[in-house]
Design a protein around this motif. Sequence first.
Motif, PDB file in Angstrom:
ATOM      1  N   ALA A 152      43.804  46.683  35.413  1.00  0.00           N
ATOM      2  CA  ALA A 152      44.271  48.001  35.856  1.00  0.00           C
ATOM      3  C   ALA A 152      45.239  47.884  37.029  1.00  0.00           C
ATOM      4  O   ALA A 152      46.210  48.637  37.121  1.00  0.00           O
ATOM      5  N   GLN A 153      44.993  46.927  37.911  1.00  0.00           N
ATOM      6  CA  GLN A 153      45.880  46.713  39.059  1.00  0.00           C
ATOM      7  C   GLN A 153      47.166  45.982  38.663  1.00  0.00           C
ATOM      8  O   GLN A 153      48.034  45.770  39.516  1.00  0.00           O
ATOM      9  N   SER A 154      47.271  45.583  37.409  1.00  0.00           N
ATOM     10  CA  SER A 154      48.432  44.834  36.906  1.00  0.00           C
ATOM     11  C   SER A 154      48.542  43.449  37.531  1.00  0.00           C
ATOM     12  O   SER A 154      49.632  42.892  37.690  1.00  0.00           O
ATOM     13  N   VAL A 155      47.398  42.876  37.870  1.00  0.00           N
ATOM     14  CA  VAL A 155      47.359  41.513  38.405  1.00  0.00           C
ATOM     15  C   VAL A 155      47.180  40.498  37.285  1.00  0.00           C
ATOM     16  O   VAL A 155      47.751  39.404  37.325  1.00  0.00           O
ATOM     17  N   HIS A 156      46.374  40.857  36.266  1.00  0.00           N
ATOM     18  CA  HIS A 156      46.071  39.934  35.178  1.00  0.00           C
ATOM     19  C   HIS A 156      46.188  40.600  33.817  1.00  0.00           C
ATOM     20  O   HIS A 156      46.109  41.820  33.693  1.00  0.00           O
ATOM     21  N   TRP A 157      46.355  39.737  32.803  1.00  0.00           N
ATOM     22  CA  TRP A 157      46.274  40.124  31.404  1.00  0.00           C
ATOM     23  C   TRP A 157      44.872  39.787  30.902  1.00  0.00           C
ATOM     24  O   TRP A 157      44.192  38.926  31.464  1.00  0.00           O
ATOM     25  N   TRP A 158      44.459  40.408  29.795  1.00  0.00           N
ATOM     26  CA  TRP A 158      43.156  40.091  29.221  1.00  0.00           C
ATOM     27  C   TRP A 158      43.085  38.646  28.742  1.00  0.00           C
ATOM     28  O   TRP A 158      42.023  38.011  28.779  1.00  0.00           O
ATOM     29  N   SER A 159      44.202  38.097  28.321  1.00  0.00           N
ATOM     30  CA  SER A 159      44.197  36.714  27.831  1.00  0.00           C
ATOM     31  C   SER A 159      44.050  35.686  28.950  1.00  0.00           C
ATOM     32  O   SER A 159      43.916  34.491  28.672  1.00  0.00           O
ATOM     33  N   ASP A 160      44.063  36.132  30.196  1.00  0.00           N
ATOM     34  CA  ASP A 160      43.824  35.217  31.313  1.00  0.00           C
ATOM     35  C   ASP A 160      42.340  34.919  31.503  1.00  0.00           C
ATOM     36  O   ASP A 160      41.988  34.080  32.343  1.00  0.00           O
ATOM     37  N   TYR A 161      41.477  35.591  30.725  1.00  0.00           N
ATOM     38  CA  TYR A 161      40.044  35.517  30.985  1.00  0.00           C
ATOM     39  C   TYR A 161      39.242  34.485  30.196  1.00  0.00           C
ATOM     40  O   TYR A 161      38.275  33.941  30.737  1.00  0.00           O
ATOM     41  N   PRO A 162      39.520  34.200  28.920  1.00  0.00           N
ATOM     42  CA  PRO A 162      38.674  33.220  28.214  1.00  0.00           C
ATOM     43  C   PRO A 162      38.561  31.879  28.931  1.00  0.00           C
ATOM     44  O   PRO A 162      37.456  31.334  29.065  1.00  0.00           O
ATOM     45  N   LEU A 163      39.681  31.345  29.400  1.00  0.00           N
ATOM     46  CA  LEU A 163      39.622  30.071  30.116  1.00  0.00           C
ATOM     47  C   LEU A 163      38.899  30.236  31.447  1.00  0.00           C
ATOM     48  O   LEU A 163      38.149  29.340  31.870  1.00  0.00           O
ATOM     49  N   ALA A 164      39.100  31.386  32.114  1.00  0.00           N
ATOM     50  CA  ALA A 164      38.405  31.632  33.375  1.00  0.00           C
ATOM     51  C   ALA A 164      36.893  31.660  33.169  1.00  0.00           C
ATOM     52  O   ALA A 164      36.124  31.151  33.994  1.00  0.00           O
ATOM     53  N   ILE A 165      36.453  32.245  32.062  1.00  0.00           N
ATOM     54  CA  ILE A 165      35.022  32.276  31.735  1.00  0.00           C
ATOM     55  C   ILE A 165      34.494  30.858  31.563  1.00  0.00           C
ATOM     56  O   ILE A 165      33.423  30.493  32.087  1.00  0.00           O
ATOM     57  N   ALA A 166      35.232  30.042  30.835  1.00  0.00           N
ATOM     58  CA  ALA A 166      34.810  28.656  30.598  1.00  0.00           C
ATOM     59  C   ALA A 166      34.738  27.874  31.903  1.00  0.00           C
ATOM     60  O   ALA A 166      33.799  27.098  32.130  1.00  0.00           O
ATOM     61  N   LEU A 167      35.721  28.069  32.774  1.00  0.00           N
ATOM     62  CA  LEU A 167      35.733  27.359  34.054  1.00  0.00           C
ATOM     63  C   LEU A 167      34.568  27.793  34.929  1.00  0.00           C
ATOM     64  O   LEU A 167      33.890  26.954  35.547  1.00  0.00           O
ATOM     65  N   GLY A 168      34.320  29.091  34.989  1.00  0.00           N
ATOM     66  CA  GLY A 168      33.239  29.589  35.835  1.00  0.00           C
ATOM     67  C   GLY A 168      31.883  29.083  35.393  1.00  0.00           C
ATOM     68  O   GLY A 168      31.091  28.585  36.202  1.00  0.00           O
ATOM     69  N   ILE A 169      31.597  29.190  34.097  1.00  0.00           N
ATOM     70  CA  ILE A 169      30.307  28.737  33.576  1.00  0.00           C
ATOM     71  C   ILE A 169      30.193  27.217  33.635  1.00  0.00           C
ATOM     72  O   ILE A 169      29.143  26.669  34.008  1.00  0.00           O
ATOM     73  N   GLY A 170      31.270  26.523  33.295  1.00  0.00           N
ATOM     74  CA  GLY A 170      31.236  25.067  33.294  1.00  0.00           C
ATOM     75  C   GLY A 170      30.943  24.487  34.670  1.00  0.00           C
ATOM     76  O   GLY A 170      30.045  23.655  34.835  1.00  0.00           O
ATOM     77  N   PHE A 171      31.693  24.922  35.673  1.00  0.00           N
ATOM     78  CA  PHE A 171      31.471  24.405  37.024  1.00  0.00           C
ATOM     79  C   PHE A 171      30.142  24.903  37.598  1.00  0.00           C
ATOM     80  O   PHE A 171      29.462  24.168  38.323  1.00  0.00           O
ATOM     81  N   GLY A 172      29.769  26.144  37.286  1.00  0.00           N
ATOM     82  CA  GLY A 172      28.504  26.662  37.786  1.00  0.00           C
ATOM     83  C   GLY A 172      27.322  25.849  37.305  1.00  0.00           C
ATOM     84  O   GLY A 172      26.429  25.490  38.085  1.00  0.00           O
ATOM     85  N   ASN A 173      27.296  25.515  36.018  1.00  0.00           N
ATOM     86  CA  ASN A 173      26.201  24.724  35.466  1.00  0.00           C
ATOM     87  C   ASN A 173      26.257  23.262  35.911  1.00  0.00           C
ATOM     88  O   ASN A 173      25.223  22.611  36.068  1.00  0.00           O
ATOM     89  N   LEU A 174      27.450  22.757  36.101  1.00  0.00           N
ATOM     90  CA  LEU A 174      27.592  21.374  36.549  1.00  0.00           C
ATOM     91  C   LEU A 174      27.011  21.185  37.947  1.00  0.00           C
ATOM     92  O   LEU A 174      26.302  20.215  38.226  1.00  0.00           O
TER      93      LEU A 174
END
Length: 341
Positions: free
Chosen positions: A261-283
């Motif tokens: 909504a703020q025009s900072v990101h596109w929706w397609s910026d999120y799948p990889l972000a999800i993987a990074l967040g969960i991956g590093f969090g569990n590691l």
Amino acid sequence: MRFRVFSIVIFFLLFGLRAAASPGDPSHAKDSTIVDSLAAASPDTTHTALSPSTYSTIDRRALPGVLDFITNLPHDWADWSVDNIKLQYWPQISLIAASTAALIVYDNQLWTPLAKEYNRNKTFQTTSDLFVDIGDGRFQFGLSAVFLGYGFLAGDQRAIRTASEVTEVILASGGVVQLLKHVTGRESPIDITSNPTGRWDWFPNQINYLHHTSFYDAFPSGHLTTVLATLVVIANNYPEQTWIKPLGYAACAGVSMGLVAQSVHWWSDYPLAIALGIGFGNLLSPNPDADVSVTSVDKKKDKDIGELNEDTSTISRLLSQTTFAPAYQPDGMGIAMSVRF
């Protein structure tokens, strides 16, 4: 048409989250030295608790040292890299890539109505801004400070460990996010030029990047990575607090929508972000059931007599009667504390 497109977004985001969080190959987990050591420490611990990251060059269960959140970073990046080149994770990586590509096709159609609503509706604008503030890093470092302060006052090693891991996961995942941003050079919605879904300027001029950051730093989302990584670390350390994940996932959804909504990101910026967040969090936060630093009463298997005596202090008794819960006020969100006498 708009509903159909939105359904596609939800489908790919949910499956991207599922792919990132799904357990690894059980046969591989049984071959892991670290996982075997966890099983020895706690026979009732399952191997899948370490999923998706099972490879580690250091023992991440130990109570962290003062500077471990910095000195562990090379290990974090190396272990995460080793995990992600394994054949067993290629289907998940392929799904993340496919969901990103599919969302790129609809990015402009999905961004436009939210941006218009943001500019038209003051309430929606305020709500979006509030959620975006949750993901800017300051909130996460604030949580780390709260856990650290509580840990020292109460002698709670689990809280101290959580504080260190939250700080470490922000730095570790954030380093990878920044590298990817500086490589991909994707244009944010607010600065669209020639491409309706944002120009990709691979390996952009770094001086231009410094002076016009929003022209190059959309992919992937650092906000969502940070929020999700912090959520995973806290949830892994406090599995008995069942409200953490539902509240955290709701916050992640709010952050994601607010950034678009703020025009900072596109929706397609999120799948990889999800993987990074969960991956590093569990590691960075393996199964706390096998962690000898956990201080909840039912998990003090390896504490010595001196540590047990510390729990009888006046401060510890007072804090044992203290509860924390999320709170919302008209002027913002926070944490409410109550003490039972």
